[in-house]
Design an enzyme around this catalytic site. Structure first.
Site, PDB file in Angstrom:
ATOM      1  CD  GLU A 228      -9.664  61.322  81.718  1.00 55.22           C
ATOM      2  OE1 GLU A 228      -9.393  60.284  82.347  1.00 55.22           O
ATOM      3  OE2 GLU A 228      -9.654  62.457  82.224  1.00 55.22           O
TER       4      GLU A 228
ATOM      5  NE  ARG B 174     -12.345  61.667  84.458  1.00 56.46           N
ATOM      6  CZ  ARG B 174     -12.862  61.608  85.709  1.00 56.46           C
ATOM      7  NH1 ARG B 174     -14.159  61.714  85.918  1.00 56.46           N
ATOM      8  NH2 ARG B 174     -12.064  61.478  86.742  1.00 56.46           N
TER       9      ARG B 174
ATOM     10  CB  SER C 125      -5.447  61.486  82.771  1.00 61.47           C
ATOM     11  OG  SER C 125      -4.951  61.745  84.056  1.00 61.47           O
TER      12      SER C 125
HETATM   13  C1  LIG Z   1      -3.211  69.950  83.277  1.00 62.69           C
HETATM   14  C2  LIG Z   1      -4.549  69.274  83.071  1.00 62.69           C
HETATM   15  C3  LIG Z   1      -5.129  68.572  84.116  1.00 62.69           C
HETATM   16  C4  LIG Z   1      -6.375  67.953  83.950  1.00 62.69           C
HETATM   17  N1  LIG Z   1      -6.902  67.264  85.003  1.00 62.69           N
HETATM   18  C5  LIG Z   1      -8.108  66.665  84.852  1.00 62.69           C
HETATM   19  C6  LIG Z   1      -8.695  65.942  85.944  1.00 62.69           C
HETATM   20  O1  LIG Z   1      -8.153  65.858  87.043  1.00 62.69           O
HETATM   21  N2  LIG Z   1      -9.902  65.356  85.743  1.00 62.69           N
HETATM   22  C7  LIG Z   1     -10.576  65.450  84.538  1.00 62.69           C
HETATM   23  O2  LIG Z   1     -11.690  64.921  84.434  1.00 62.69           O
HETATM   24  N3  LIG Z   1     -10.031  66.112  83.499  1.00 62.69           N
HETATM   25  C8  LIG Z   1      -8.828  66.723  83.612  1.00 62.69           C
HETATM   26  N4  LIG Z   1      -8.276  67.379  82.550  1.00 62.69           N
HETATM   27  C9  LIG Z   1      -8.955  67.356  81.238  1.00 62.69           C
HETATM   28  C10 LIG Z   1      -9.877  68.560  80.948  1.00 62.69           C
HETATM   29  O3  LIG Z   1      -9.462  69.693  81.652  1.00 62.69           O
HETATM   30  C11 LIG Z   1     -11.336  68.254  81.306  1.00 62.69           C
HETATM   31  O4  LIG Z   1     -11.815  67.156  80.552  1.00 62.69           O
HETATM   32  C12 LIG Z   1     -12.240  69.466  81.058  1.00 62.69           C
HETATM   33  O5  LIG Z   1     -13.482  69.235  81.681  1.00 62.69           O
HETATM   34  C13 LIG Z   1     -12.457  69.785  79.587  1.00 62.69           C
HETATM   35  O6  LIG Z   1     -13.119  71.046  79.498  1.00 62.69           O
HETATM   36  P1  LIG Z   1     -12.938  71.988  78.207  1.00 62.69           P
HETATM   37  O7  LIG Z   1     -13.843  73.141  78.359  1.00 62.69           O
HETATM   38  O8  LIG Z   1     -11.519  72.325  77.994  1.00 62.69           O
HETATM   39  O9  LIG Z   1     -13.492  71.023  77.068  1.00 62.69           O
HETATM   40  P2  LIG Z   1     -12.823  70.694  75.649  1.00 62.69           P
HETATM   41  O10 LIG Z   1     -11.489  70.096  75.857  1.00 62.69           O
HETATM   42  O11 LIG Z   1     -12.907  71.865  74.770  1.00 62.69           O
HETATM   43  O12 LIG Z   1     -13.833  69.581  75.124  1.00 62.69           O
HETATM   44  C14 LIG Z   1     -13.870  68.303  75.732  1.00 62.69           C
HETATM   45  C15 LIG Z   1     -15.141  67.593  75.240  1.00 62.69           C
HETATM   46  O13 LIG Z   1     -16.279  68.275  75.759  1.00 62.69           O
HETATM   47  C16 LIG Z   1     -17.141  68.714  74.711  1.00 62.69           C
HETATM   48  N5  LIG Z   1     -17.647  70.036  75.116  1.00 62.69           N
HETATM   49  C17 LIG Z   1     -16.937  71.103  75.553  1.00 62.69           C
HETATM   50  N6  LIG Z   1     -17.757  72.116  75.871  1.00 62.69           N
HETATM   51  C18 LIG Z   1     -19.029  71.682  75.617  1.00 62.69           C
HETATM   52  C19 LIG Z   1     -20.326  72.276  75.721  1.00 62.69           C
HETATM   53  N7  LIG Z   1     -20.525  73.529  76.173  1.00 62.69           N
HETATM   54  N8  LIG Z   1     -21.389  71.520  75.360  1.00 62.69           N
HETATM   55  C20 LIG Z   1     -21.245  70.255  74.903  1.00 62.69           C
HETATM   56  N9  LIG Z   1     -20.045  69.648  74.770  1.00 62.69           N
HETATM   57  C21 LIG Z   1     -18.955  70.359  75.130  1.00 62.69           C
HETATM   58  C22 LIG Z   1     -16.259  68.776  73.459  1.00 62.69           C
HETATM   59  O14 LIG Z   1     -17.022  68.572  72.291  1.00 62.69           O
HETATM   60  C23 LIG Z   1     -15.295  67.618  73.722  1.00 62.69           C
HETATM   61  O15 LIG Z   1     -15.861  66.391  73.308  1.00 62.69           O
HETATM   62  C24 LIG Z   1      -7.037  68.025  82.697  1.00 62.69           C
HETATM   63  C25 LIG Z   1      -6.448  68.731  81.641  1.00 62.69           C
HETATM   64  C26 LIG Z   1      -5.223  69.358  81.822  1.00 62.69           C
HETATM   65  C27 LIG Z   1      -4.614  70.134  80.686  1.00 62.69           C
END
Ligand SMILES: Cc1cc2nc3c(=O)[nH]c(=O)nc-3n(C[C@H](O)[C@H](O)[C@H](O)COP(=O)(O)OP(=O)(O)OC[C@H]3O[C@@H](n4cnc5c(N)ncnc54)[C@H](O)[C@@H]3O)c2cc1C
Length: 307
Positions: free
Chosen positions: A299, A178, A228
């Site tokens: 996380e 992660r 998580s």
């Molecule tokens: C129901 C549910 C289930 C999930 N299951 C999992 C799972 O199984 N495994 C897992 O790993 N995660 C899981 N997640 C967490 C999440 O979905 C992931 O971490 C996802 O990859 C975050 O993407 P996001 O676009 O929403 O990023 P955000 O939440 O908006 O940002 C997360 C981080 O990434 C950075 N970021 C976002 N976009 C960019 C970009 N374009 N460039 C640089 N930095 C950026 C942000 O600054 C921040 O630090 C889950 C979440 C939910 C709600």
């Protein structure tokens, strides 16, 4: 004091002021964001970076907010939001059964998994059911026990605070559990090239379907959450198990609760604010430390100001 309205005359994308972050995070908590900018394209990102440098402004990067908890004091600097933009996808090449697919950072991971599953492109199945954007998945090296984004990444293109655009191969990205060492909090991922294997459509579809069903049965998907909350500690022990053994399942602080279905999910039962979620995180860390001596690591990403 910087006048964020000025940004409107510099960029082409959307600039929204005083935006409630509870509407832009899957946890549905958080204060207001002073200035949220959605770029039209990569040139627009470069204009934004120039402006922020000239204005002496820091910025934060947001994908679709599915891993973010924003404190009640909100985000006082500009946020650049990649959801809803840079969301195109194209096959760059195909040879000997390997398909190289470039996905924009704003492409929803769910859309990418659906496309691959319908086209018989294998490799990305472990991401089935993970919400968020490709950029967020790269920054977080999102994944499951079955694999993570790094397994299919061939290269990532990102823009740094200096305005330099870089393209790194997978080995230069420094992916870990992660984490991604090559990206700082001001790096903006704009696209990624994924290397996928062309295979039988039905096989990929069956795998994706099974993973989606397993998530629906084991995760509280009907409630707002950010997935998580804690990473699994080294050594194979699961965070949910440690939380359960420490008696955290079902424990709540006002509207925030450790899910009954999956103890490593904190859910918003309707009225939680960020402070409730953060207090519950602290309580979980403390109880697990007392019970098993393990120090849980977050996380989820907490940003924003204290009130
Ligand atoms: C129901 C549910 C289930 C999930 N299951 C999992 C799972 O199984 N495994 C897992 O790993 N995660 C899981 N997640 C967490 C999440 O979905 C992931 O971490 C996802 O990859 C975050 O993407 P996001 O676009 O929403 O990023 P955000 O939440 O908006 O940002 C997360 C981080 O990434 C950075 N970021 C976002 N976009 C960019 C970009 N374009 N460039 C640089 N930095 C950026 C942000 O600054 C921040 O630090 C889950 C979440 C939910 C709600």
């Amino acid at each position: 004091m910087v006048d964020f309205n000025e940004l409107r005359s510099v960029v082409r994308g959307k600039v929204a002021l005083d935006v409630p972050m509870s509407r832009h995070t899957s946890m549905k908590v958080g204060g207001r964001c002073a200035c949220m900018f959605t770029p039209e394209d990569t040139d627009d990102i470069l204009r934004f970076i120039d402006w922020s440098r000239d204005a002496g402004q820091k910025y934060v990067v947001i994908g679709s907010g599915t891993n973010l908890i924003v404190r009640e004091g909100g985000i006082r600097c500009p946020a650049i939001r990649i959801k809803g933009t840079l969301d195109s996808m194209e096959i760059e090449s195909e040879d000997s059964g390997t398909v190289r697919l470039r996905a924009g950072a704003g492409m929803p991971v769910a859309g990418l998994v659906k496309y691959c599953s319908d086209s018989g492109l294998s490799g990305i199945e472990p991401l089935a059911g993970i919400p968020g954007t490709v950029g967020g998945a790269v920054f977080m090296n999102a994944g499951t026990g079955g694999g993570s984004v790094e397994d299919v990444i061939e290269a990532v293109t990102f823009i740094e605070r200096s305005g330099r655009t870089k393209t790194y191969g997978r080995d230069e990205m420094g992916f870990g559990y992660r984490t991604c060492r090559a990206l700082s909090t001001s790096s903006i991922v704009v696209s990624a090239v994924l290397a996928l294997k062309r295979t039988d459509i039905k096989r990929v579809q069956r795998k994706v379907e099974a993973l989606l069903q397993s998530r629906a049965a084991t995760q509280p998907l009907g409630y707002p959450s950010c997935g998580s909350i804690f990473k699994n500690p080294a050594g194979g022990v699961k965070a949910w198990k440690l939380l359960e053994e420490a008696g955290m399942r079902g424990v709540r602080i006002r509207g925030a609760m450790y899910s009954e279905l999956h103890s490593n999910f904190i859910v918003n039962t309707g009225s939680a604010v960020a402070a409730d979620v953060i207090a519950l995180i602290d309580a979980g860390i403390e109880k697990v430390r007392e019970k098993s001596g393990v120090r849980l690591e977050l996380e989820a990403v907490i940003i924003g100001e204290e009130v």
